[in-house]
Design a protein around this motif. Structure first.
Motif, PDB file in Angstrom:
ATOM      1  N   ARG A  46       0.833  -1.199   0.000  1.00 20.71           N
ATOM      2  CA  ARG A  46       0.000   0.000   0.000  1.00 20.71           C
ATOM      3  C   ARG A  46       0.874   1.258   0.000  1.00 20.71           C
ATOM      4  N   TYR A  47       0.470   2.251  -0.818  1.00 18.95           N
ATOM      5  CA  TYR A  47       1.219   3.488  -0.946  1.00 18.95           C
ATOM      6  C   TYR A  47       0.256   4.666  -0.926  1.00 18.95           C
ATOM      7  N   GLU A  48       0.762   5.819  -0.470  1.00 19.09           N
ATOM      8  CA  GLU A  48      -0.038   7.043  -0.474  1.00 19.09           C
ATOM      9  C   GLU A  48       0.588   8.044  -1.419  1.00 19.09           C
ATOM     10  N   VAL A  49      -0.242   8.664  -2.283  1.00 21.53           N
ATOM     11  CA  VAL A  49       0.215   9.704  -3.194  1.00 21.53           C
ATOM     12  C   VAL A  49       0.279  11.020  -2.426  1.00 21.53           C
ATOM     13  N   LEU A  50       1.408  11.726  -2.510  1.00 18.31           N
ATOM     14  CA  LEU A  50       1.631  12.940  -1.722  1.00 18.31           C
ATOM     15  C   LEU A  50       1.512  14.224  -2.528  1.00 18.31           C
ATOM     16  N   THR A  51       1.517  14.134  -3.853  1.00 20.71           N
ATOM     17  CA  THR A  51       1.495  15.334  -4.677  1.00 20.71           C
ATOM     18  C   THR A  51       0.500  15.182  -5.823  1.00 20.71           C
ATOM     19  N   GLY A  52       0.191  16.303  -6.466  1.00 20.22           N
ATOM     20  CA  GLY A  52      -0.632  16.269  -7.664  1.00 20.22           C
ATOM     21  C   GLY A  52      -2.125  16.197  -7.393  1.00 20.22           C
ATOM     22  N   ASP A  54      -4.124  13.756  -7.543  1.00 18.81           N
ATOM     23  CA  ASP A  54      -4.567  12.566  -6.811  1.00 18.81           C
ATOM     24  C   ASP A  54      -3.913  12.470  -5.436  1.00 18.81           C
ATOM     25  N   ARG A  55      -3.494  13.632  -4.891  1.00 18.52           N
ATOM     26  CA  ARG A  55      -2.900  13.655  -3.568  1.00 18.52           C
ATOM     27  C   ARG A  55      -3.840  13.058  -2.534  1.00 18.52           C
ATOM     28  N   GLY A  56      -3.316  12.183  -1.679  1.00 16.96           N
ATOM     29  CA  GLY A  56      -4.129  11.512  -0.683  1.00 16.96           C
ATOM     30  C   GLY A  56      -4.651  10.168  -1.156  1.00 16.96           C
ATOM     31  N   LEU A 330       3.806   8.666  15.114  1.00 20.84           N
ATOM     32  CA  LEU A 330       4.520   9.938  15.140  1.00 20.84           C
ATOM     33  C   LEU A 330       5.337  10.120  13.872  1.00 20.84           C
ATOM     34  N   GLY A 331       5.971   9.045  13.414  1.00 22.77           N
ATOM     35  CA  GLY A 331       6.768   9.135  12.202  1.00 22.77           C
ATOM     36  C   GLY A 331       5.931   9.494  10.984  1.00 22.77           C
ATOM     37  N   LEU A 332       4.751   8.890  10.867  1.00 21.04           N
ATOM     38  CA  LEU A 332       3.873   9.163   9.733  1.00 21.04           C
ATOM     39  C   LEU A 332       3.341  10.594   9.778  1.00 21.04           C
ATOM     40  N   ILE A 333       2.917  11.041  10.972  1.00 18.71           N
ATOM     41  CA  ILE A 333       2.392  12.402  11.094  1.00 18.71           C
ATOM     42  C   ILE A 333       3.507  13.419  10.897  1.00 18.71           C
ATOM     43  N   ASP A 334       4.679  13.106  11.408  1.00 17.24           N
ATOM     44  CA  ASP A 334       5.826  13.991  11.256  1.00 17.24           C
ATOM     45  C   ASP A 334       6.185  14.157   9.783  1.00 17.24           C
ATOM     46  N   ALA A 335       6.133  13.058   9.028  1.00 15.52           N
ATOM     47  CA  ALA A 335       6.424  13.129   7.591  1.00 15.52           C
ATOM     48  C   ALA A 335       5.380  13.989   6.888  1.00 15.52           C
ATOM     49  N   GLY A 336       4.119  13.856   7.312  1.00 12.15           N
ATOM     50  CA  GLY A 336       3.062  14.679   6.745  1.00 12.15           C
ATOM     51  C   GLY A 336       3.273  16.155   7.040  1.00 12.15           C
ATOM     52  N   PHE A 337       3.737  16.455   8.254  1.00  6.87           N
ATOM     53  CA  PHE A 337       3.992  17.845   8.635  1.00  6.87           C
ATOM     54  C   PHE A 337       5.103  18.451   7.778  1.00  6.87           C
ATOM     55  N   ARG A 338       6.156  17.682   7.561  1.00  6.93           N
ATOM     56  CA  ARG A 338       7.266  18.192   6.755  1.00  6.93           C
ATOM     57  C   ARG A 338       6.816  18.450   5.313  1.00  6.93           C
ATOM     58  N   ARG A 353      -3.092  20.403   8.839  1.00  6.87           N
ATOM     59  CA  ARG A 353      -3.205  19.630   7.604  1.00  6.87           C
ATOM     60  C   ARG A 353      -2.600  18.237   7.794  1.00  6.87           C
ATOM     61  N   ALA A 354      -1.461  18.161   8.486  1.00  6.38           N
ATOM     62  CA  ALA A 354      -0.790  16.882   8.691  1.00  6.38           C
ATOM     63  C   ALA A 354      -1.641  15.942   9.542  1.00  6.38           C
ATOM     64  N   ILE A 355      -2.253  16.488  10.590  1.00  7.37           N
ATOM     65  CA  ILE A 355      -3.060  15.669  11.497  1.00  7.37           C
ATOM     66  C   ILE A 355      -4.328  15.179  10.807  1.00  7.37           C
ATOM     67  N   THR A 356      -5.035  16.080  10.107  1.00  4.94           N
ATOM     68  CA  THR A 356      -6.243  15.653   9.409  1.00  4.94           C
ATOM     69  C   THR A 356      -5.916  14.702   8.262  1.00  4.94           C
TER      70      THR A 356
END
Length: 403
Positions: A46-52, A54-56, A330-338, A353-356
């Protein structure tokens, strides 16, 4: 004209495969997206798209016997109609690229009922049981069934009055005072036990127009439950098209959810719904003001970690398994914050935005016996089961704006 996809998962996989083939090897192309920070692994395939656009989006990328990526499939979580298409209508492509799309939407209720798979009614029938060789009736209970298939959706009390799918459309028309409502989306989950209809309000909200200039689109969503375990609900939902995150905060006096039990005349209580939902520009202006304040509040990473720790506290005597799970979160949310910080700056707004984003797209969801994790995730997003955590995060981050 609507677009009907005979096998939506296969069609979407084919589209992705064609894109990858054009770029070369599927495996190398996908890995390149990961290396560029466009996609991140969520574990397994499983992977999450972070840009573009289709983000999310959550992708499944299973490998073949040779260990190479065989195909890329979007995860959705919607019901399937009898013709094999997804039980979803939308006025624009959804994040998973599936469903029946009418660009720009339509005002025709019958068309939406058909395309969304909501063109069925429900009724109640006696609850019967066998005892002593004879069939008896439980007079205080009835069963809710679909009249098209006869499928049982739930058990209810004798006073339960079904609210039909069509009534949800009429309720939104009366709520907004318009018979020319353009329907934004409609669909079903849990085999028709839960259905939703949404409209997009004409107002839009811009957060920090002179800074990040982030757009928020207000929607009104009707959620109807046919299982007997939920109410008829209406929700005001500020939605960020960029990432698909939903926000439903209890902003001081503005309550954004109205619900009513399934009783005769339930959907006639329009005045009460209007008052409770606070359908006014004041609500959206207040929302925008608070989000702008977050966008102008710098936030150090240590402060962000304190906010996250307050939302998901770790007991001193926590087991090693709990500590591992806590560290992974924490690692996943931290990556989202960055990631968000690169887009809108290292601010309290990026933290929100990172938390939601974590709650909507990444946090593990425990599926029921008949649900996949993705169906559970889609249902949680629609039903707002994480609203309390989102609201708590918003309020704690707002305290930082007053330092």
């Amino acid at each position: 004209m609507s677009t009907t996809i005979a096998d939506p998962n296969a069609a979407f996989a084919a589209e992705k495969a064609a894109q990858i083939t054009a770029a070369g090897s599927a495996e190398r192309a996908f890995q390149a997206r990961i290396d560029r920070g466009e996609v991140r692994s969520l574990g397994g395939d499983r992977y999450e798209v972070l840009t573009g656009w289709d983000r999310g989006e959550i992708l499944s990328a299973p490998c073949n016997a040779a260990g190479q990526i065989a195909q890329i499939i979007a995860q959705h979580g919607m019901d399937t109609r009898t013709d094999g298409t997804i039980a979803l209508y939308a006025s624009s492509p959804a994040w998973h690229g599936l469903g029946q799309i009418i660009p720009g939407g339509t005002t025709d209720i019958d068309t939406v009922l058909d395309l969304s798979g909501l063109d069925f009614e429900v009724t109640t029938v006696p609850a019967l049981y066998q005892y002593g060789g004879e069939l008896r009736e439980h007079t205080d209970q009835r069963h809710v069934i679909r009249t098209d298939t006869g499928a049982a959706l739930g058990a209810v009390g004798g006073r339960y009055t079904p609210i039909q799918n069509r009534q949800g459309f009429g309720f939104l028309q009366e709520l907004t005072g318009s018979t020319d409502v353009v329907w934004e989306s409609a669909g079903a989950v849990r085999d028709g036990r839960r259905v939703f209809v949404s409209i997009r309000l004409p107002e839009t909200v811009t957060v920090d127009a002179d800074g990040i200039n982030d757009l928020i689109v207000p929607y009104v969503v009707v959620l109807n439950d046919h299982s007997g375990k939920g109410q008829f609900q209406c929700v005001v939902t500020p939605w960020r098209p960029v990432c698909g995150n939903t926000e439903r905060f209890a902003l001081r006096d503005a309550v954004t959810r109205w619900s009513v039990r399934h009783t005769a005349g339930a959907t006639d209580r329009i005045k009460e719904a209007r008052r409770t939902l606070g359908l006014s520009l004041d609500y959206f202006e207040q929302f925008a003001d608070e989000e702008a304040a977050l966008a102008r509040t710098d936030l150090e990473i240590d402060e962000f970690h304190k906010i996250v720790a307050g939302l998901w506290p770790l007991d001193d005597d926590a087991t090693s398994r709990a500590r591992t799970s806590h560290a992974r979160r924490l690692g996943l949310i931290d990556a989202g914050f960055r990631t968000e910080a690169e887009r809108v700056g290292r601010t309290a707004y990026a933290a929100e935005r990172a938390i939601t984003g974590y709650l909507d797209h990444v946090a593990p969801k425990r599926p029921g016996k008949t649900m996949t994790e993705e169906i559970a995730r889609a249902t949680a997003l629609i039903e707002g089961s994480d609203d309390e955590t989102k609201s708590k995060a918003h309020k704690r981050l707002m305290l930082l704006t007053r330092r």
